[in-house]
Design a protein around this motif. Structure first.
Motif, PDB file in Angstrom:
ATOM      1  N   ASP A 119      23.541   7.761   2.495  1.00 55.35           N
ATOM      2  CA  ASP A 119      22.387   7.747   3.385  1.00 55.35           C
ATOM      3  C   ASP A 119      21.109   7.689   2.559  1.00 55.35           C
ATOM      4  O   ASP A 119      21.053   8.236   1.452  1.00 55.35           O
ATOM      5  CB  ASP A 119      22.323   9.016   4.250  1.00 55.35           C
ATOM      6  N   ASN A 120      20.107   7.051   3.126  1.00 60.51           N
ATOM      7  CA  ASN A 120      18.814   6.970   2.453  1.00 60.51           C
ATOM      8  C   ASN A 120      17.716   6.980   3.519  1.00 60.51           C
ATOM      9  O   ASN A 120      17.778   6.209   4.475  1.00 60.51           O
ATOM     10  CB  ASN A 120      18.755   5.677   1.622  1.00 60.51           C
ATOM     11  N   THR A 121      16.779   7.895   3.363  1.00 59.95           N
ATOM     12  CA  THR A 121      15.601   7.913   4.234  1.00 59.95           C
ATOM     13  C   THR A 121      14.374   7.681   3.360  1.00 59.95           C
ATOM     14  O   THR A 121      14.249   8.283   2.292  1.00 59.95           O
ATOM     15  CB  THR A 121      15.465   9.264   4.956  1.00 59.95           C
ATOM     16  N   ILE A 122      13.490   6.790   3.815  1.00 56.30           N
ATOM     17  CA  ILE A 122      12.260   6.525   3.064  1.00 56.30           C
ATOM     18  C   ILE A 122      11.083   6.642   4.026  1.00 56.30           C
ATOM     19  O   ILE A 122      11.095   6.034   5.102  1.00 56.30           O
ATOM     20  CB  ILE A 122      12.237   5.114   2.435  1.00 56.30           C
ATOM     21  N   ILE A 123      10.108   7.439   3.633  1.00 53.65           N
ATOM     22  CA  ILE A 123       8.869   7.570   4.417  1.00 53.65           C
ATOM     23  C   ILE A 123       7.750   6.960   3.578  1.00 53.65           C
ATOM     24  O   ILE A 123       7.559   7.340   2.419  1.00 53.65           O
ATOM     25  CB  ILE A 123       8.572   9.047   4.735  1.00 53.65           C
ATOM     26  N   PHE A 124       7.031   6.027   4.181  1.00 54.63           N
ATOM     27  CA  PHE A 124       6.040   5.257   3.433  1.00 54.63           C
ATOM     28  C   PHE A 124       4.637   5.778   3.741  1.00 54.63           C
ATOM     29  O   PHE A 124       4.233   5.842   4.900  1.00 54.63           O
ATOM     30  CB  PHE A 124       6.142   3.781   3.814  1.00 54.63           C
ATOM     31  N   HIS A 125       3.903   6.107   2.711  1.00 51.33           N
ATOM     32  CA  HIS A 125       2.547   6.604   2.890  1.00 51.33           C
ATOM     33  C   HIS A 125       1.549   5.592   2.311  1.00 51.33           C
ATOM     34  O   HIS A 125       1.592   4.430   2.683  1.00 51.33           O
ATOM     35  CB  HIS A 125       2.421   7.998   2.265  1.00 51.33           C
ATOM     36  N   GLU A 126       0.665   6.019   1.415  1.00 52.41           N
ATOM     37  CA  GLU A 126      -0.347   5.110   0.882  1.00 52.41           C
ATOM     38  C   GLU A 126       0.335   3.921   0.181  1.00 52.41           C
ATOM     39  O   GLU A 126       1.311   4.100  -0.542  1.00 52.41           O
ATOM     40  CB  GLU A 126      -1.212   5.873  -0.131  1.00 52.41           C
ATOM     41  N   PRO A 127      -0.167   2.702   0.414  1.00 50.62           N
ATOM     42  CA  PRO A 127       0.452   1.544  -0.247  1.00 50.62           C
ATOM     43  C   PRO A 127       0.433   1.669  -1.772  1.00 50.62           C
ATOM     44  O   PRO A 127      -0.509   2.224  -2.351  1.00 50.62           O
ATOM     45  CB  PRO A 127      -0.415   0.372   0.213  1.00 50.62           C
ATOM     46  N   VAL A 128       1.468   1.143  -2.394  1.00 45.64           N
ATOM     47  CA  VAL A 128       1.553   1.087  -3.861  1.00 45.64           C
ATOM     48  C   VAL A 128       0.950  -0.242  -4.311  1.00 45.64           C
ATOM     49  O   VAL A 128       1.241  -1.286  -3.728  1.00 45.64           O
ATOM     50  CB  VAL A 128       3.025   1.205  -4.320  1.00 45.64           C
ATOM     51  N   ARG A 129       0.115  -0.165  -5.340  1.00 44.34           N
ATOM     52  CA  ARG A 129      -0.605  -1.363  -5.781  1.00 44.34           C
ATOM     53  C   ARG A 129      -0.393  -1.609  -7.272  1.00 44.34           C
ATOM     54  O   ARG A 129      -0.116  -0.663  -8.031  1.00 44.34           O
ATOM     55  CB  ARG A 129      -2.101  -1.193  -5.488  1.00 44.34           C
ATOM     56  N   PRO A 130      -0.558  -2.876  -7.699  1.00 40.13           N
ATOM     57  CA  PRO A 130      -0.439  -3.171  -9.127  1.00 40.13           C
ATOM     58  C   PRO A 130      -1.383  -2.293  -9.939  1.00 40.13           C
ATOM     59  O   PRO A 130      -2.545  -2.091  -9.541  1.00 40.13           O
ATOM     60  CB  PRO A 130      -0.844  -4.648  -9.211  1.00 40.13           C
ATOM     61  N   GLY A 131      -0.883  -1.782 -11.035  1.00 43.97           N
ATOM     62  CA  GLY A 131      -1.686  -0.911 -11.884  1.00 43.97           C
ATOM     63  C   GLY A 131      -1.498   0.562 -11.592  1.00 43.97           C
ATOM     64  O   GLY A 131      -1.842   1.405 -12.428  1.00 43.97           O
ATOM     65  N   ASP A 132      -0.962   0.885 -10.426  1.00 48.82           N
ATOM     66  CA  ASP A 132      -0.672   2.291 -10.139  1.00 48.82           C
ATOM     67  C   ASP A 132       0.335   2.836 -11.157  1.00 48.82           C
ATOM     68  O   ASP A 132       1.236   2.108 -11.610  1.00 48.82           O
ATOM     69  CB  ASP A 132      -0.059   2.455  -8.737  1.00 48.82           C
ATOM     70  N   VAL A 133       0.189   4.095 -11.482  1.00 47.41           N
ATOM     71  CA  VAL A 133       1.187   4.783 -12.312  1.00 47.41           C
ATOM     72  C   VAL A 133       1.767   5.895 -11.444  1.00 47.41           C
ATOM     73  O   VAL A 133       1.046   6.806 -11.025  1.00 47.41           O
ATOM     74  CB  VAL A 133       0.572   5.342 -13.602  1.00 47.41           C
ATOM     75  N   ILE A 134       3.043   5.773 -11.167  1.00 43.28           N
ATOM     76  CA  ILE A 134       3.694   6.645 -10.196  1.00 43.28           C
ATOM     77  C   ILE A 134       4.342   7.835 -10.896  1.00 43.28           C
ATOM     78  O   ILE A 134       4.876   7.709 -12.002  1.00 43.28           O
ATOM     79  CB  ILE A 134       4.759   5.858  -9.399  1.00 43.28           C
ATOM     80  N   SER A 135       4.282   8.970 -10.226  1.00 50.20           N
ATOM     81  CA  SER A 135       4.981  10.174 -10.686  1.00 50.20           C
ATOM     82  C   SER A 135       5.917  10.635  -9.575  1.00 50.20           C
ATOM     83  O   SER A 135       5.672  10.347  -8.395  1.00 50.20           O
ATOM     84  CB  SER A 135       3.984  11.303 -10.987  1.00 50.20           C
ATOM     85  N   ASN A 136       6.970  11.330  -9.964  1.00 53.64           N
ATOM     86  CA  ASN A 136       7.837  11.887  -8.923  1.00 53.64           C
ATOM     87  C   ASN A 136       8.509  13.153  -9.405  1.00 53.64           C
ATOM     88  O   ASN A 136       8.400  13.540 -10.583  1.00 53.64           O
ATOM     89  CB  ASN A 136       8.863  10.861  -8.421  1.00 53.64           C
ATOM     90  N   GLN A 137       9.151  13.811  -8.484  1.00 52.97           N
ATOM     91  CA  GLN A 137       9.965  14.978  -8.794  1.00 52.97           C
ATOM     92  C   GLN A 137      11.112  15.029  -7.798  1.00 52.97           C
ATOM     93  O   GLN A 137      11.022  14.466  -6.703  1.00 52.97           O
ATOM     94  CB  GLN A 137       9.156  16.272  -8.743  1.00 52.97           C
ATOM     95  N   GLN A 138      12.204  15.664  -8.203  1.00 51.52           N
ATOM     96  CA  GLN A 138      13.409  15.703  -7.385  1.00 51.52           C
ATOM     97  C   GLN A 138      13.657  17.131  -6.890  1.00 51.52           C
ATOM     98  O   GLN A 138      13.434  18.084  -7.631  1.00 51.52           O
ATOM     99  CB  GLN A 138      14.614  15.242  -8.212  1.00 51.52           C
TER     100      GLN A 138
END
Lengths: 189, 160
Positions: A119-138
């Protein structure tokens, strides 16, 4: 959403089977593997997903439409996770580089050599744009008791991942349900 | 606004069907989709690993690539002003080279949130032959009229 309006997780209920060992219980609900991408979001790499799915949405091919609708170039929302996936190899790396580390930790802890996502759920918030540097945590949300499916005997677990851009703005939340298993035939290499 | 083809919220009703999408899955479909999503796991490009280790019939579509197919299916219908809010999918059985996957969808709900954003929920099915391989619940924002734009919603006014 939480009371302060932020999205804490795509799933909200921690649920751990009685037989889950203490070291796994300690993982549940705790942010782990906070990391920042080593490369920025890149438009040219996004074209690979458009090509792989033959997606002709002009939002991603026509700069004028992208600017008019979203205020600039944006990447297709479902590419969210790929900006945090490690290179297959890089200098100094040892062994296989994996994205969802908690998933592989659980495979090892439970001695379950194989795994699939169910199963996979994805909630989309602010658009991701070229040049963005993304961070995450689990965040490990749940671990089931022993289960047997047609693939083999193992356990299900749910892992949530939050993604933010370089300004700390939430860009998305994903929740994965994985099934780690040992094949019934006993042939695990 | 540009003359882009878009579905507007008021034109949608519960029970509406989305145009079907059929794709013949090849090894290239699987491998290209996996590498496009930077998913290097061998079950998505290595036949021996998939069959001997995972115990499945062949290499198979990876999770982010399925998400991308669902996105394409929905936004083919909405046009570029359609903005995905959420998708939740369940992969019941894997999709392999040689399969003809067919995506179908039906509108199951419409609502306007407290900030006036029009939302449509869609049940999507990915079938191979008679088997439903994956199901996906999608929540997508549509413009209320030709002057509205869900992409302009930010922060508290975006409620996915």
């Amino acid at each position: 959403m939480t009371a302060d309006g932020s999205v804490s997780a795509a799933t909200t209920v921690a649920d751990v089977a009685d037989d889950v060992p203490a070291n796994v219980r300690e993982m549940v609900g705790k942010p782990m593997y906070a990391q920042t991408a080593t490369f920025p979001v890149e438009r040219s790499y996004g074209y690979n997903t458009l090509a792989a799915t033959q997606n002709a949405n002009p939002l991603f091919w026509d700069d004028a439409i992208a600017s008019e609708l979203t205020g600039g170039i944006t990447l297709q929302p479902t590419t969210l996770s790929l900006w945090m996936r490690p290179h297959y190899w890089e200098p100094g790396a040892v062994g296989e580089q994996v994205a969802l580390k908690v998933h592989f930790d659980l495979k090892e802890i439970f001695g379950l050599p194989e795994a699939v996502m169910t199963d996979n759920t994805i909630i989309f918030h602010e658009p991701v744009r070229p040049g963005d540097v993304i961070s995450n945590q689990q965040v490990l949300k749940s671990v089931s008791g022993p289960k047997t499916t047609k693939l083999g005997a193992g356990r299900f677990w749910v892992i949530d991942v939050e993604f933010h851009n370089q300004d700390g703005v939430l860009v998305g939340v994903e929740s994965y349900t994985g099934f780690g298993y040992k094949r019934e035939t006993g042939e695990s290499k | 606004m540009s003359a882009v083809r878009s579905v507007v919220f008021d034109s949608v009703s519960v029970g509406d069907a989305l145009p079907e999408l059929a794709v013949d899955v090849t090894p290239t479909t699987v491998v290209l989709g996996a590498l496009a999503s930077r998913d290097w796991r061998p079950m998505h490009h290595d036949y021996k690993f998939a069959t001997e280790r995972n115990g499945v019939a062949d290499i198979f579509l990876n999770t982010p690539n399925q998400a991308a197919w669902f996105e394409r299916f929905v936004t083919d219908w909405t046009g570029p002003t359609g903005r995905l809010g959420r998708m939740k999918f369940r992969m019941k059985t894997s999709v392999f080279p040689g399969d003809r996957m067919v995506l179908t969808g039906k509108v199951t709900g419409t609502e306007t949130d407290s900030d006036g954003c029009g939302w449509v929920t869609i049940d999507v099915a990915l079938t191979v032959g008679e088997t439903v391989a994956s199901t996906c619940d999608v929540r997508v924002a549509l413009p209320n009229d030709e002057s509205d734009n869900p992409w302009s919603r930010r922060g508290e006014t975006w409620k996915p």
